[in-house]
Design a protein around this motif. Sequence first.
Motif, PDB file in Angstrom:
ATOM      1  N   MET A 151      24.075 -22.545 -18.583  1.00 34.64           N
ATOM      2  CA  MET A 151      24.288 -23.860 -17.988  1.00 34.64           C
ATOM      3  C   MET A 151      23.826 -24.938 -18.935  1.00 34.64           C
ATOM      4  O   MET A 151      22.672 -25.008 -19.242  1.00 34.64           O
ATOM      5  N   TRP A 152      24.548 -25.762 -19.349  1.00 32.77           N
ATOM      6  CA  TRP A 152      25.960 -26.030 -19.446  1.00 32.77           C
ATOM      7  C   TRP A 152      26.303 -26.163 -20.899  1.00 32.77           C
ATOM      8  O   TRP A 152      26.656 -27.226 -21.384  1.00 32.77           O
ATOM      9  N   ALA A 153      26.178 -25.047 -21.618  1.00 34.88           N
ATOM     10  CA  ALA A 153      26.391 -25.054 -23.066  1.00 34.88           C
ATOM     11  C   ALA A 153      26.748 -23.662 -23.553  1.00 34.88           C
ATOM     12  O   ALA A 153      26.493 -22.671 -22.885  1.00 34.88           O
ATOM     13  N   PHE A 154      27.353 -23.650 -24.726  1.00 34.31           N
ATOM     14  CA  PHE A 154      27.560 -22.404 -25.455  1.00 34.31           C
ATOM     15  C   PHE A 154      26.549 -22.379 -26.592  1.00 34.31           C
ATOM     16  O   PHE A 154      26.319 -23.385 -27.245  1.00 34.31           O
ATOM     17  N   ASP A 155      25.920 -21.234 -26.821  1.00 29.67           N
ATOM     18  CA  ASP A 155      24.951 -21.113 -27.904  1.00 29.67           C
ATOM     19  C   ASP A 155      25.412 -19.986 -28.826  1.00 29.67           C
ATOM     20  O   ASP A 155      25.466 -18.836 -28.381  1.00 29.67           O
ATOM     21  N   PRO A 156      25.811 -20.243 -30.062  1.00 33.38           N
ATOM     22  CA  PRO A 156      25.822 -21.519 -30.769  1.00 33.38           C
ATOM     23  C   PRO A 156      26.970 -22.412 -30.301  1.00 33.38           C
ATOM     24  O   PRO A 156      28.025 -21.931 -29.895  1.00 33.38           O
ATOM     25  N   GLY A 157      26.731 -23.721 -30.391  1.00 33.82           N
ATOM     26  CA  GLY A 157      27.715 -24.691 -29.930  1.00 33.82           C
ATOM     27  C   GLY A 157      28.711 -25.098 -30.990  1.00 33.82           C
ATOM     28  O   GLY A 157      29.776 -25.631 -30.667  1.00 33.82           O
TER      29      GLY A 157
ATOM     30  N   LYS B 160      32.654 -25.905 -30.342  1.00 34.72           N
ATOM     31  CA  LYS B 160      33.760 -26.115 -31.271  1.00 34.72           C
ATOM     32  C   LYS B 160      33.642 -25.203 -32.481  1.00 34.72           C
ATOM     33  O   LYS B 160      32.557 -24.805 -32.886  1.00 34.72           O
ATOM     34  N   ILE B 161      34.817 -24.901 -33.013  1.00 37.83           N
ATOM     35  CA  ILE B 161      34.935 -24.125 -34.236  1.00 37.83           C
ATOM     36  C   ILE B 161      35.601 -25.039 -35.248  1.00 37.83           C
ATOM     37  O   ILE B 161      36.710 -25.527 -35.008  1.00 37.83           O
ATOM     38  N   ILE B 162      34.936 -25.279 -36.354  1.00 38.60           N
ATOM     39  CA  ILE B 162      35.449 -26.159 -37.387  1.00 38.60           C
ATOM     40  C   ILE B 162      35.898 -25.286 -38.557  1.00 38.60           C
ATOM     41  O   ILE B 162      35.102 -24.537 -39.118  1.00 38.60           O
ATOM     42  N   VAL B 163      37.181 -25.406 -38.899  1.00 41.03           N
ATOM     43  CA  VAL B 163      37.746 -24.644 -40.011  1.00 41.03           C
ATOM     44  C   VAL B 163      37.923 -25.603 -41.181  1.00 41.03           C
ATOM     45  O   VAL B 163      38.759 -26.500 -41.143  1.00 41.03           O
ATOM     46  N   THR B 164      37.087 -25.430 -42.203  1.00 41.38           N
ATOM     47  CA  THR B 164      37.078 -26.334 -43.342  1.00 41.38           C
ATOM     48  C   THR B 164      36.585 -25.582 -44.579  1.00 41.38           C
ATOM     49  O   THR B 164      35.984 -24.516 -44.467  1.00 41.38           O
ATOM     50  N   ASN B 165      36.816 -26.163 -45.739  1.00 42.41           N
ATOM     51  CA  ASN B 165      36.298 -25.568 -46.978  1.00 42.41           C
ATOM     52  C   ASN B 165      34.842 -25.930 -47.215  1.00 42.41           C
ATOM     53  O   ASN B 165      34.204 -25.393 -48.123  1.00 42.41           O
ATOM     54  N   LEU B 166      34.287 -26.824 -46.430  1.00 43.61           N
ATOM     55  CA  LEU B 166      32.920 -27.304 -46.627  1.00 43.61           C
ATOM     56  C   LEU B 166      31.934 -26.440 -45.853  1.00 43.61           C
ATOM     57  O   LEU B 166      31.152 -26.931 -45.056  1.00 43.61           O
ATOM     58  N   VAL B 167      31.957 -25.151 -46.073  1.00 46.30           N
ATOM     59  CA  VAL B 167      31.063 -24.218 -45.383  1.00 46.30           C
ATOM     60  C   VAL B 167      29.752 -24.141 -46.144  1.00 46.30           C
ATOM     61  O   VAL B 167      29.735 -24.022 -47.358  1.00 46.30           O
TER      62      VAL B 167
END
Length: 149
Positions: free
Chosen positions: A65-71, A141-148
């Motif tokens: 409640m009320w989140a995803f871990d990791p977010g 959220k899932i962020i797809v980027t080259n800046l990992v």
Amino acid sequence: MNKYELRTILLSASVMGVFLFALLYNVYARKIDVPACIPYNASFENPGFRQVDDLHYEVYMVAKMWAFDPGEIIVPPGSTIDFYLTSADVVHGFHIERKAVNIMAVPGSVNKVTVTFPDYGTYKIVCHEYCGVGHHNMLGKIIVTNLVN
């Protein structure tokens, strides 16, 4: 055997055939992965994600409640992520925007689904199962980027 018993058997076999066809069609033709239930383990005591190899990750995610871990998860394009999902309190939903992922987070059980992210962008994770008054704020959220990192 009378005609009504025979009709019932044929109708039941037809319904099972349609179900089997639909399942196989979605798995093989549409490439939709069927989630698997696996036993709970200690990986969920510290939720997070780890890199298995160059473009393969494992995410141990806990819905609460009320989140995803990791977010927030940041990966490069072309990555494949194995999500291992459970819940800390009540039943939650887990839907990834623009992906064919729609599973439940149930306390005491673990669901697994594998997703590939070939394109750049931000993919929202939303809870689609009403879990209380803060349900509308339960996002990830899932962020797809080259800046990992």
